[in-house]
Enzyme design. Structure first.
Site, PDB file in Angstrom:
ATOM      1  N   CYS A 270       0.786  -1.235   0.000  1.00  0.00           N
ATOM      2  CA  CYS A 270       0.000   0.000   0.000  1.00  0.00           C
ATOM      3  C   CYS A 270       0.816   1.282   0.000  1.00  0.00           C
ATOM      4  O   CYS A 270       0.773   2.058  -0.948  1.00  0.00           O
ATOM      5  CB  CYS A 270      -0.953  -0.013   1.189  1.00  0.00           C
ATOM      6  SG  CYS A 270      -2.236  -1.284   1.074  1.00  0.00           S
ATOM      7  N   ILE A 271       1.540   1.538   1.075  1.00  0.00           N
ATOM      8  CA  ILE A 271       2.092   2.879   1.274  1.00  0.00           C
ATOM      9  C   ILE A 271       3.192   3.235   0.275  1.00  0.00           C
ATOM     10  O   ILE A 271       3.256   4.377  -0.178  1.00  0.00           O
ATOM     11  CB  ILE A 271       2.590   3.054   2.724  1.00  0.00           C
ATOM     12  CG1 ILE A 271       1.507   2.619   3.710  1.00  0.00           C
ATOM     13  CG2 ILE A 271       2.927   4.512   2.999  1.00  0.00           C
ATOM     14  CD1 ILE A 271       1.919   2.720   5.152  1.00  0.00           C
TER      15      ILE A 271
END
Length: 438
Positions: A270-271
């Site tokens: 994700c990040i």
């Protein structure tokens, strides 16, 4: 019988395409709720493992797979033709970046192309892969309509972003609120019916674009704040201030502050990746997302900062990096899981190797490096054994991931130099100069 009624009475058949860290928990959740749950993956090893009652993801117990199989609720295959017999198809496939930090939607488009020939009227098709606003309309709806289906009456298309947090014992696949957006009002109704049959709370939104941007906002919020604290870490170190103590003190404020923690870089799907989906899409509208790009630049620079700190520490002991034995603790991107996706440890391995160090890793959760999209040069490399002889033989230990399995007391007793990127050694009494925070 309507879709809503099938989901309400448990008679629906739900398919999940892509059986990784998102897809497998979702598949098992529907099986546990009593639905016929069909998993589809192009990697034959995954369906084979599931049909043998085994899990290939460490934090998902094999007993859960075996129970669903024994109950007759779990099926797994590589054959996309089973889609014709399903009521819902949920797509959980990767959305990586290419070498230019631009979205690679090939997994989504290839999967939709494989699904569409087997669709039938009356189904709901949901995309869960994190992506930029407009993907569902531009890449999913267009393909479904090109196949001759009318979206909103024959095929209901929705977007519902995954919110998995691998290894987090507080949250399972179904107790995290589920955001759902539909192409039409009828699509949204079908999507809500699909997800409320398994999830505790549903959050309907007005469109797929809103749902897509919701997921990106969640991850951009984290990326920007981690970038901020990583930048402050470097500044605090130059000032002789312990940033971890500062964060602890600031966290006592009961309002207006949420703690984020520095580290050796960002990991997970994700990040490190998702914010750049919005950066790319925003350029189409003439918007330059400077906060996102700056945070990405800072976070991507953290492995180099850790390497520099290690070089300084070795130099203070009259040891060059070249020829030094350096052991990295933790290959997984976060504590207590076996998920290697985008782990900053790979960047550390590459960086130390380029400088001529004899570099290795220890991770009880990842005994051998499996195949990855970006780091095939490390595939097949095995974790070293944890013992006094191995640790004492190292010139430097770098704590990249703080697994609870690490015996930090033994580490302190056996190692002369520890580069700590996670503040792991704070709870251990260590001699002055043994631990360098990075």
């Amino acid at each position: 019988m309507s879709l809503q009624k099938k989901f309400a009475d448990g008679s629906a058949a739900v398919g999940v395409v892509g059986l990784g860290y998102v897809g497998l928990p979702l598949l098992l959740a529907y099986a546990k709720k009593g639905f016929r749950a069909v998993g589809i993956d192009i990697d034959a090893a995954k369906p084979q493992a599931l049909l043998a009652g085994k899990s290939y993801i460490k934090h998902i117990p094999g007993e859960h797979v075996a129970e669903a199989l024994a109950a007759g609720k779990l099926e797994a295959t590589t054959d996309f033709s089973v889609i014709a017999g399903l009521d819902a198809i949920i797509l959980c496939v990767p959305t990586p970046l290419d070498e230019h930090f631009e979205p690679d939607l090939s997994y989504v488009t290839d999967t939709v192309d494989a699904v569409v020939p087997h669709l039938k009227a009356g189904q709901v098709l949901s995309l869960e892969s994190t992506t930029y606003p407009g993907t569902t309309d531009e890449e999913v709806v267009t393909r479904v309509e090109k196949a001759g289906f009318k979206v909103g009456t024959e095929i209901h298309v929705v977007y519902s972003p995954e919110r998995e947090d691998p290894g987090n014992p507080k949250f399972s696949a179904t107790n995290i609120p589920k955001v759902v957006g539909g192409v039409t009002a009828a699509c949204l109704d079908a999507g809500v019916a699909l997800y409320e049959s398994a999830f505790e709370k549903i959050v309907p939104v007005s469109s797929c674009k809103v749902a897509e941007l919701t997921k990106l906002l969640e991850n951009i919020y984290r990326a920007v704040n981690i970038g901020l604290v990583n930048e402050l870490k470097v500044a605090a170190d130059r000032m002789g201030i312990d940033i971890w103590e500062v964060i602890r003190a600031a966290s006592t404020k009961p309002f207006g502050f949420t703690p984020f923690y520095p580290g050796p870089g960002l990991g997970g799907h994700c990040i490190p990746i998702d914010p750049f989906y919005l950066t790319w899409k925003a350029r189409e509208y003439g918007v330059h997302t400077r906060f996102i790009e700056l945070a990405g630049e800072i976070n991507r620079g953290m492995p180099d900062y850790v390497i520099h700190r290690a070089m300084e520490a070795l130099n203070s002991r009259a040891k060059p990096v070249k020829g030094s034995k350096i052991l990295l603790l933790g290959l997984a991107y976060k504590a207590n899981v076996d998920d290697m996706r985008e782990s900053p440890t790979f960047a550390l391995l590459d960086g130390f190797k380029r400088l001529g160090a004899e570099v290795s890793y220890y991770d009880p959760h990842v005994p051998v490096v499996g195949p990855t999209r970006e780091h095939m040069n490390w595939a097949g490399v095995r974790s070293v054994e944890w013992n006094e002889e191995t640790i004492r033989a190292q010139d430097c230990i770098v704590i990249s991931t703080h697994h609870s399995a690490f015996d930090l007391q033994q580490l302190s007793a056996w190692s002369d130099l520890i580069i700590d990127t996670r503040n792991a050694m704070a709870s251990v009494g260590t001699p002055e100069g043994q631990v360098i925070k990075a």
